[in-house]
Design a protein around this motif. Structure first.
Motif, PDB file in Angstrom:
ATOM      1  N   ARG A 173     -30.972  -7.951   1.032  1.00  0.00           N
ATOM      2  CA  ARG A 173     -29.363  -8.179   1.651  1.00  0.00           C
ATOM      3  C   ARG A 173     -28.792  -9.018   0.759  1.00  0.00           C
ATOM      4  NH1 ARG A 173     -29.611 -10.472   6.980  1.00  0.00           N
ATOM      5  NH2 ARG A 173     -28.823 -12.332   6.072  1.00  0.00           N
ATOM      6  N   VAL A 174     -27.418  -8.592   0.118  1.00  0.00           N
ATOM      7  CA  VAL A 174     -26.723  -9.587  -0.556  1.00  0.00           C
ATOM      8  C   VAL A 174     -25.593 -10.065   0.214  1.00  0.00           C
ATOM      9  CG1 VAL A 174     -25.473  -9.780  -2.713  1.00  0.00           C
ATOM     10  CG2 VAL A 174     -27.517  -8.526  -2.732  1.00  0.00           C
ATOM     11  N   GLU A 175     -25.462 -11.120   0.606  1.00  0.00           N
ATOM     12  CA  GLU A 175     -24.231 -11.590   1.307  1.00  0.00           C
ATOM     13  C   GLU A 175     -22.955 -11.816   0.435  1.00  0.00           C
ATOM     14  OE1 GLU A 175     -25.299 -14.587   3.956  1.00  0.00           O
ATOM     15  OE2 GLU A 175     -26.732 -13.176   5.044  1.00  0.00           O
ATOM     16  N   LEU A 176     -21.929 -11.020   0.248  1.00  0.00           N
ATOM     17  CA  LEU A 176     -20.734 -11.165  -0.320  1.00  0.00           C
ATOM     18  C   LEU A 176     -19.777 -11.962   0.464  1.00  0.00           C
ATOM     19  CD1 LEU A 176     -21.345  -7.780  -1.613  1.00  0.00           C
ATOM     20  CD2 LEU A 176     -21.338  -9.691  -3.045  1.00  0.00           C
ATOM     21  N   GLU A 177     -19.327 -13.123  -0.357  1.00  0.00           N
ATOM     22  CA  GLU A 177     -18.467 -13.998   0.637  1.00  0.00           C
ATOM     23  C   GLU A 177     -16.953 -13.962   0.447  1.00  0.00           C
ATOM     24  OE1 GLU A 177     -20.367 -17.752  -0.198  1.00  0.00           O
ATOM     25  OE2 GLU A 177     -22.059 -17.329   1.234  1.00  0.00           O
ATOM     26  N   GLU A 235     -21.716  -7.016   3.546  1.00  0.00           N
ATOM     27  CA  GLU A 235     -23.251  -7.197   2.952  1.00  0.00           C
ATOM     28  C   GLU A 235     -23.546  -5.911   1.911  1.00  0.00           C
ATOM     29  OE1 GLU A 235     -25.287  -9.461   6.543  1.00  0.00           O
ATOM     30  OE2 GLU A 235     -25.034  -7.385   6.691  1.00  0.00           O
ATOM     31  N   LEU A 236     -24.279  -6.227   1.261  1.00  0.00           N
ATOM     32  CA  LEU A 236     -24.922  -5.106   0.237  1.00  0.00           C
ATOM     33  C   LEU A 236     -26.285  -5.158   0.408  1.00  0.00           C
ATOM     34  CD1 LEU A 236     -24.632  -2.912  -2.033  1.00  0.00           C
ATOM     35  CD2 LEU A 236     -24.898  -5.054  -3.446  1.00  0.00           C
ATOM     36  N   PHE A 237     -26.858  -3.989   1.006  1.00  0.00           N
ATOM     37  CA  PHE A 237     -28.232  -3.741   1.119  1.00  0.00           C
ATOM     38  C   PHE A 237     -28.819  -2.874   0.083  1.00  0.00           C
ATOM     39  CE2 PHE A 237     -26.931  -4.547   5.414  1.00  0.00           C
ATOM     40  CZ  PHE A 237     -27.797  -5.550   5.817  1.00  0.00           C
TER      41      PHE A 237
END
Length: 162
Positions: free
Chosen positions: A12-16, A88-90
């Motif tokens: 899971r990439v949390e993009l802020e 979020e990018l999964f």
């Protein structure tokens, strides 16, 4: 940006913010390189050129193109779901190979263009005197390497199938 493993064997990439999203657009641009088949041609130095051109390059170029397309679609879907700039990018286990391939293509393209030769801050890179575009490319390459290591640890080596 934060990268976290998921219980399902993905990331899971949390993009802020918008800058985080732009890094992934640069990933796609870097992975595409100068020409669609540039990496396939570069890999053919050990084979007879005619055989490589005829039998291997078309398949490799298509495979690389499919990987870039899969990652581009995943990014577009994630951005569509994002609330404003945050999102979020999964990366699911079944997408791991495509993501790894795109990150690798991008790193190879950057190396081919900028000839880093293993240089990094620890080896005395003078961040102040280097061309800003080269420093930015090196930083992207290092980020892509970190993402690849996360993929190897949590997605590609997580055992089992899809």
């Amino acid at each position: 940006m934060k990268v976290l493993p998921t219980l399902e064997g993905g990331l899971r990439v949390e993009l802020e913010d918008e800058q985080d999203w732009s890094i992934f657009q640069e990933l796609l641009d870097d992975a595409r390189g100068r020409r669609e088949d540039w990496l396939a041609k570069r890999l053919g130095v050990l084979m007879e050129e005619e055989d490589w051109e005829t039998y291997v390059i078309p398949d490799l170029a298509a495979h690389f193109g499919e990987q870039v397309g899969e990652v581009a679609q995943a990014l577009a879907d994630a951005k569509k779901e994002a609330d404003g700039y945050a999102g979020e990018l999964f990366i699911a286990r079944k997408q791991g190979e495509a993501w790894y391939g795109v990150l690798n293509q991008a790193r190879l393209a950057l190396e081919g263009e900028w000839k880093f030769g293993g240089m990094d801050e620890a080896e005395g890179l003078d961040w102040e005197s280097e061309e800003p575009a080269k420093v930015a490319a090196l930083m992207r390459s290092q980020l892509y390497l970190l993402l690849q290591s996360q993929l190897m640890e949590f997605v590609l080596d997580s055992g089992g199938g899809e």
